[in-house]
Write an enzyme that holds these catalytic residues in place. Sequence first.
Site, PDB file in Angstrom:
ATOM      1  N   HIS A  24       0.836  -1.207   0.000  1.00  0.00           N
ATOM      2  CA  HIS A  24       0.000   0.000   0.000  1.00  0.00           C
ATOM      3  C   HIS A  24       0.871   1.258   0.000  1.00  0.00           C
ATOM      4  CE1 HIS A  24      -3.541   2.453   1.433  1.00  0.00           C
ATOM      5  NE2 HIS A  24      -2.548   3.203   1.890  1.00  0.00           N
ATOM      6  N   GLU A  25       1.824   1.296   0.929  1.00  0.00           N
ATOM      7  CA  GLU A  25       2.673   2.488   1.035  1.00  0.00           C
ATOM      8  C   GLU A  25       3.584   2.635  -0.179  1.00  0.00           C
ATOM      9  OE1 GLU A  25       1.947   4.607   3.145  1.00  0.00           O
ATOM     10  OE2 GLU A  25       0.657   3.326   4.376  1.00  0.00           O
ATOM     11  N   HIS A  28       1.804   4.806  -2.729  1.00  0.00           N
ATOM     12  CA  HIS A  28       1.947   6.236  -2.445  1.00  0.00           C
ATOM     13  C   HIS A  28       3.356   6.721  -2.787  1.00  0.00           C
ATOM     14  CE1 HIS A  28      -1.913   6.516  -0.591  1.00  0.00           C
ATOM     15  NE2 HIS A  28      -1.619   5.803   0.486  1.00  0.00           N
TER      16      HIS A  28
END
Length: 434
Positions: A24-25, A28
């Site tokens: 997920h990170e 980003h």
Amino acid sequence: MTALMFLLGILVFVLGLLFSIAWHELGHYSLARLFGVRVPQFMVGFGPTLWSRHGKETEVGIKAIPFGGYIRMIGMFPPGDDGKVRQRSTSPFRGMIEDARAAAFEELRPGDEKRLFYTRKPWKRFLVMFAGPGMNLVLAVGIFLGVLMGFGVNTQTTAVASVSECVIAQSEEPRDCQAGDTPAPAAAAGLLAGDVITAFDGQPVGDWGTLQQRIRDTTGPATITVDRDGQSMELTADLIENQVARTDGSGGYVEGEFVTAGFLGFSPASGIVQQDFGQAVDRMGDMMTTGVEAMIDIPSKIPGLWDAAFGGGEREPDSPMGVVGAARVGGDIFTLDIPASQQVATALFLIAGFNLSLFLFNMLPLLPLDGGHMAGALWESGRRAFAKVTRRPDPGPFDVAKLMPVAYVVAGVFICFTLLVLAADIINPVRLTG
């Protein structure tokens, strides 16, 4: 051995959880770097740092509490109206705003003026924030496809598990056959347990859902082609109308709802069946719909969670679970009396479901979630487009920092809900085994 397998299941889930958070990170981080935003930190977990390594401009690390993660970008919020970051105000709400604004400019270096997040165009900021949950969606879809098409899933087939002796309305079940009951068409036709139905009325059938629908659409004579001990046989049955359970469109049943339809009178056997691409996509669509409905139903589940945790009530199987509860279920999976391949497949399904939940949860248009930042970028884009059409001055970036008091309230609600789920997961957990 059972305790060891239980611990192995928990370990598999925790590793899957950590990977999902890092994945997920990474979404980003990758988009932020692509658009020239400096990222000083990339962390999996919260709390004390267990391990970290400093790269050229980013510290990458793992923290002690694996309940999430974050990346820190320079300039998440714009300065105040006067272009300055002020000292903390005595007003609690103003203080929240100024604290958030100050944190956005920590570790500012010479040259970072052109690498601030808020200076990027709204569509770029939207993509940076969407990339995190988007990566969870990609991972969920990839795992679901891999499991459904590679391992297969336990599903009803066209094989015959048992044949009914007589016609009984399903609303009257369970009861035994009685004198005067009409013999079931399947029994009268000579259908036996172990037969595999390959065609119905001359039309090939490869899955239970298709066969079920054709049976329900038919009354009167019909031919049934079966494979019995490797030999193809054709039986003739005289189907009748009966009260049967309403289906959900996928071969399953809707509890407590009945319709009148064609009736043959047998129960299908279950087995592990690999899905083709179309079937896998249909199943994923159903999972997505179920996930959205479950998200909407969360407020209605809170009284039941409270009663299960503190009132001695029964824990519903579909009640919300947190990381602790999901880890326990992961342990239970590896103690089930099923083939090892299905244990792995079920564990992967659990991790995929977790990623799907992460996607749906983070898409909520509320700060401090990713969806809140995305909503701010969309609002700014619309506001600037309106100003351009009406030939008004550019209103500038939308100051998301002004919404921080709301973000604190939302975060407080989420924390309270998380603690309630944690208590229920510890005191009265959802279990797959006794």
